[in-house]
Design an enzyme around this catalytic site. Structure first.
Site, PDB file in Angstrom:
ATOM      1  N   SER A  13      20.537 -21.866   5.688  1.00  0.00           N
ATOM      2  CA  SER A  13      21.161 -20.545   5.882  1.00  0.00           C
ATOM      3  C   SER A  13      22.193 -20.636   7.008  1.00  0.00           C
ATOM      4  O   SER A  13      22.389 -21.705   7.600  1.00  0.00           O
ATOM      5  CB  SER A  13      20.093 -19.506   6.198  1.00  0.00           C
ATOM      6  N   LEU A  15      25.469 -20.516   6.944  1.00  0.00           N
ATOM      7  CA  LEU A  15      26.661 -21.340   6.706  1.00  0.00           C
ATOM      8  C   LEU A  15      27.933 -20.504   6.712  1.00  0.00           C
ATOM      9  O   LEU A  15      29.023 -21.021   6.503  1.00  0.00           O
ATOM     10  CB  LEU A  15      26.546 -22.070   5.372  1.00  0.00           C
ATOM     11  N   GLU A 139      27.617 -11.007  -2.876  1.00  0.00           N
ATOM     12  CA  GLU A 139      27.000 -12.088  -2.107  1.00  0.00           C
ATOM     13  C   GLU A 139      25.480 -11.952  -2.183  1.00  0.00           C
ATOM     14  O   GLU A 139      24.942 -10.871  -1.954  1.00  0.00           O
ATOM     15  CB  GLU A 139      27.476 -11.979  -0.645  1.00  0.00           C
ATOM     16  N   ASP A 146      14.615 -20.238  -2.378  1.00  0.00           N
ATOM     17  CA  ASP A 146      13.671 -19.280  -1.798  1.00  0.00           C
ATOM     18  C   ASP A 146      12.978 -18.525  -2.930  1.00  0.00           C
ATOM     19  O   ASP A 146      13.638 -18.112  -3.890  1.00  0.00           O
ATOM     20  CB  ASP A 146      14.398 -18.202  -0.965  1.00  0.00           C
ATOM     21  N   PRO A 189      22.243 -33.404  -0.224  1.00  0.00           N
ATOM     22  CA  PRO A 189      21.695 -32.033  -0.185  1.00  0.00           C
ATOM     23  C   PRO A 189      22.449 -31.092  -1.124  1.00  0.00           C
ATOM     24  O   PRO A 189      21.833 -30.232  -1.773  1.00  0.00           O
ATOM     25  CB  PRO A 189      21.893 -31.618   1.280  1.00  0.00           C
ATOM     26  N   GLY A 351      21.641   0.324  22.543  1.00  0.00           N
ATOM     27  CA  GLY A 351      20.357  -0.360  22.585  1.00  0.00           C
ATOM     28  C   GLY A 351      19.202   0.614  22.454  1.00  0.00           C
ATOM     29  O   GLY A 351      19.374   1.828  22.547  1.00  0.00           O
ATOM     30  N   CYS A 378      27.084   4.389  23.317  1.00  0.00           N
ATOM     31  CA  CYS A 378      25.804   4.968  22.888  1.00  0.00           C
ATOM     32  C   CYS A 378      24.811   4.938  24.049  1.00  0.00           C
ATOM     33  O   CYS A 378      24.924   5.745  24.964  1.00  0.00           O
ATOM     34  CB  CYS A 378      25.303   4.266  21.637  1.00  0.00           C
ATOM     35  N   ARG A 469      19.135   8.456  18.264  1.00  0.00           N
ATOM     36  CA  ARG A 469      18.253   9.632  18.149  1.00  0.00           C
ATOM     37  C   ARG A 469      18.514  10.636  19.262  1.00  0.00           C
ATOM     38  O   ARG A 469      18.430  11.825  19.067  1.00  0.00           O
ATOM     39  CB  ARG A 469      16.790   9.216  18.260  1.00  0.00           C
ATOM     40  N   HIS A 514      29.550   4.619  18.033  1.00  0.00           N
ATOM     41  CA  HIS A 514      29.813   3.176  18.125  1.00  0.00           C
ATOM     42  C   HIS A 514      31.227   2.866  17.619  1.00  0.00           C
ATOM     43  O   HIS A 514      31.409   2.622  16.425  1.00  0.00           O
ATOM     44  CB  HIS A 514      28.809   2.404  17.262  1.00  0.00           C
ATOM     45  N   GLU A 516      32.822   0.272  17.760  1.00  0.00           N
ATOM     46  CA  GLU A 516      32.983  -1.112  17.276  1.00  0.00           C
ATOM     47  C   GLU A 516      32.923  -1.219  15.755  1.00  0.00           C
ATOM     48  O   GLU A 516      33.406  -2.183  15.175  1.00  0.00           O
ATOM     49  CB  GLU A 516      31.937  -2.042  17.912  1.00  0.00           C
TER      50      GLU A 516
HETATM   51  N1  GLN Z   1      18.277   4.497  22.159  1.00  0.00           N
HETATM   52  C1  GLN Z   1      19.303   5.475  22.213  1.00  0.00           C
HETATM   53  C2  GLN Z   1      19.086   6.576  21.194  1.00  0.00           C
HETATM   54  O1  GLN Z   1      18.342   6.420  20.267  1.00  0.00           O
HETATM   55  C3  GLN Z   1      20.660   4.844  22.015  1.00  0.00           C
HETATM   56  C4  GLN Z   1      20.829   4.215  20.679  1.00  0.00           C
HETATM   57  C5  GLN Z   1      22.011   3.314  20.598  1.00  0.00           C
HETATM   58  O2  GLN Z   1      22.529   2.868  21.618  1.00  0.00           O
HETATM   59  N2  GLN Z   1      22.445   2.999  19.396  1.00  0.00           N
HETATM   60  O3  GLN Z   1      19.680   7.613  21.291  1.00  0.00           O
END
Ligand code: GLN
Length: 544
Positions: A13, A15, A139, A146, A189, A351, A378, A469, A514, A516
């Site tokens: 995997s 690749l 894909e 597997d 391979p 996060g 976020c 959330r 976000h 990004e």
């Molecule tokens: N943990 C935070 C929330 O749930 C931020 C989530 C995140 O950064 N994507 O609101």
């Protein structure tokens, strides 16, 4: 009718199947063809929403709020397409649909089986998700051999048989390792992997051979002979120093020519000039900055895939070499903030979970006090608000109820309802399943005139994607504003604070969404460009 290209992987995997598929889509688009892309993932999770970024990498969020595999990020970045709920199907999702139908009695008493019921569900999912494109690239996740990918491989075998040779093409991505002790590259391979594929009835038309060095023509001939693939279609996919070079590389190996010929498509010659510009801008930077990236999964670069890409895009569009200095937020907690010295900007990404949270709050504090450009995404916005409430407003126990449900000052908290992408009202309470309670997908945000953010975006309204959330708690809005926090973005109904910034700071922005997920290499993203420009300015001002 759409033509289909099915892309499978062999040997090992990781690749770069997603990037190879997305690059082929980019080349076909650059030949005037319309494309769509679908990812089939053999794992049993209904979607990757609940999977750890440590294990599975980033969860990519589509405009319509699907939590998907990170390869969809590559699809959107390379090809000019918008992925959606119908761009990613997992085993879990396929079975969920079949079982729901079985419970409704739709199978009229039949014994429900992998073949034909699961395979039919897979085929229908693919056939209903073409968006009418000239070419649909599908894909298949995982590696041939597997157990769990078998129903998907069987489904694509059947599709090839049903739609015929002129409409379906199979690409197999394999590894050609180099053995230093033997001083040779090894084709065995690949031979075995193709044998495995052929044993389930799929003869690949093209082999993309991933290698760390050029593959001599003799070896290509040998692979061709053993695998029943023409030698021109044994295509070396040799390591490059940057992924955005891959469309040109694969085009020069003749990949798109084989595809268009096979499908009998009279496509205009390729125009890859915008990719060439991206590569050339990357290779000739005029500035250099060090960005401190303060997160929890910093050693797992796939965990922040889109964010790393966005910083690269901003580097391309501001002619800046962007060095990412990874800083584990736990480390700030144990060893202090000295590691933040000498940076040109600080970024705290999104996060979940409380680990390292105080380190992130300390990073926001450091950026605010030392006037270092700060971008909080976020969770990074939430920690900036907590920091401000604690240290400017004097609410020393301020927190998010995610990390301290009993905090006397919940400046970040759950709210009970919000407007969805499609205008419906979503209700949330603490007892709903973990997977289903997030604010997800693109939502319009109004930017406040005269703010840093409004200046960066250069527009009145934006449409960015959410995945969280918790929210800014409006009970503290007035107090925080009175203390100097600037609200620079609000949801369309004015109910939710989407962006905060500081007025007495050169560049300090926290956004609840976000950005990004909407950054693209060819266009860049206004917020990231502005952030990197601020870092360049900060760096310049530092110099004697
Ligand atoms: N943990 C935070 C929330 O749930 C931020 C989530 C995140 O950064 N994507 O609101």
């Amino acid at each position: 009718m759409s033509r289909f290209i099915f892309i499978t992987g062999g040997v090992v995997s990781s690749l770069g199947k997603g990037i190879a598929s997305a690059s082929l889509a980019a080349i076909l688009q650059a030949r005037g063809l319309s494309v769509n892309m679908i990812k089939l993932d053999p794992y049993i999770n209904v979607d990757p929403g609940t999977m750890s970024p440590f294990q599975h990498g980033e969860v990519y969020v589509t405009e319509d709020g699907a939590e998907t595999d990170l390869d969809l990020g590559h699809y959107e970045r390379f090809a000019d397409i918008r992925c959606s709920q119908s761009s990613n199907y997992t085993t879990g999702r396929i079975y969920e649909n079949v079982i729901a139908r079985e419970r409704r009695g739709d199978y009229l008493g039949a014994t429900v089986q992998v073949i034909p019921h699961i395979t039919d569900e897979i085929k229908n999912s693919v056939l209903n998700s073409t968006n009418g494109a000239d070419i649909v690239l599908v894909e298949i996740g995982g590696t041939v051999g597997d157990i769990e990918s078998l129903p998907f491989l069987e489904a694509i075998r059947q599709l090839g048989f049903e739609m015929g040779h002129d409409n379906v093409l199979y690409i197999h991505l394999t590894l050609i390792p180099y053995l230093p002790t033997a001083g040779e590259i090894k084709t065995k391979p690949t031979q075995h992997s193709v044998k495995e594929l052929r044993s389930i009835g799929i003869q690949p038309d093209i082999l993309l051979c991933r290698a760390d060095r050029p593959i001599p023509v003799e070896e290509r001939k040998k692979i061709a002979l053993f695998t029943n693939v023409t030698v021109e279609a044994v295509i070396p996919f040799v390591d490059v120093d940057h992924i955005y070079k891959i469309p040109r590389e694969l085009h020069e190996q003749g990949l798109d020519e084989i595809v268009t010929k096979r499908f009998g498509l009279d496509a205009p010659p390729v125009d890859l000039s915008d990719w060439d510009e991206v590569v050339s801008a990357m290779q000739t930077p005029e500035h250099e900055v060090n960005i401190g990236f303060v997160g929890k999964y910093v050693d797992h670069s796939d965990a922040y895939k889109s964010l790393n890409e966005s910083l690269d895009h901003a580097g391309i569009h501001t002619k800046t070499r962007v060095n990412i200095i990874k800083i584990d937020s736990d480390f700030i907690e144990t060893d202090g903030i000295e590691c933040l010295e000498n940076l040109d900007a600080i970024l705290v990404p999104g996060g979940f979970g409380s680990r390292g949270i105080e380190g992130k709050i300390a990073a926001a504090n450091y950026a605010r006090i030392h006037q270092i450009p700060y971008l909080g995404i976020c969770l990074g916005m939430q920690v900036a608000v907590i920091e401000y409430a604690r240290n400017v407003l004097g609410l020393s126990k301020a927190h998010s109820t995610e990390f301290n449900p009993k905090t006397p000052d919940p400046v970040i908290a759950l709210i009970s309802e919000w407007l969805n992408y499609d205008g419906s009202v979503e209700k949330r309470d603490e007892n709903v399943d973990l997977g289903g309670t997030m604010r997800l997908g693109a939502q319009v945000c109004k930017l406040v005139p005269g703010t840093q953010t409004r200046k960066a975006y250069g527009t009145e309204e934006i449409n960015e994607r959410h995945r969280h959330r918790y929210e800014f708690n409006n009970n503290y809005l007035q107090k925080l504003q009175d203390a100097g926090l600037v609200i620079s973005g609000l949801s369309i109904d004015n109910e939710l604070v989407e962006i905060v910034e500081l007025s007495d700071h050169p560049w300090f922005i926290g956004c609840q969404f976000h950005p990004e997920f909407t950054s693209r290499p060819r266009e860049g993203h206004p917020l990231f460009n502005s952030f990197i420009n601020a870092a360049v300015e900060y760096n310049r001002a530092k110099k004697p």
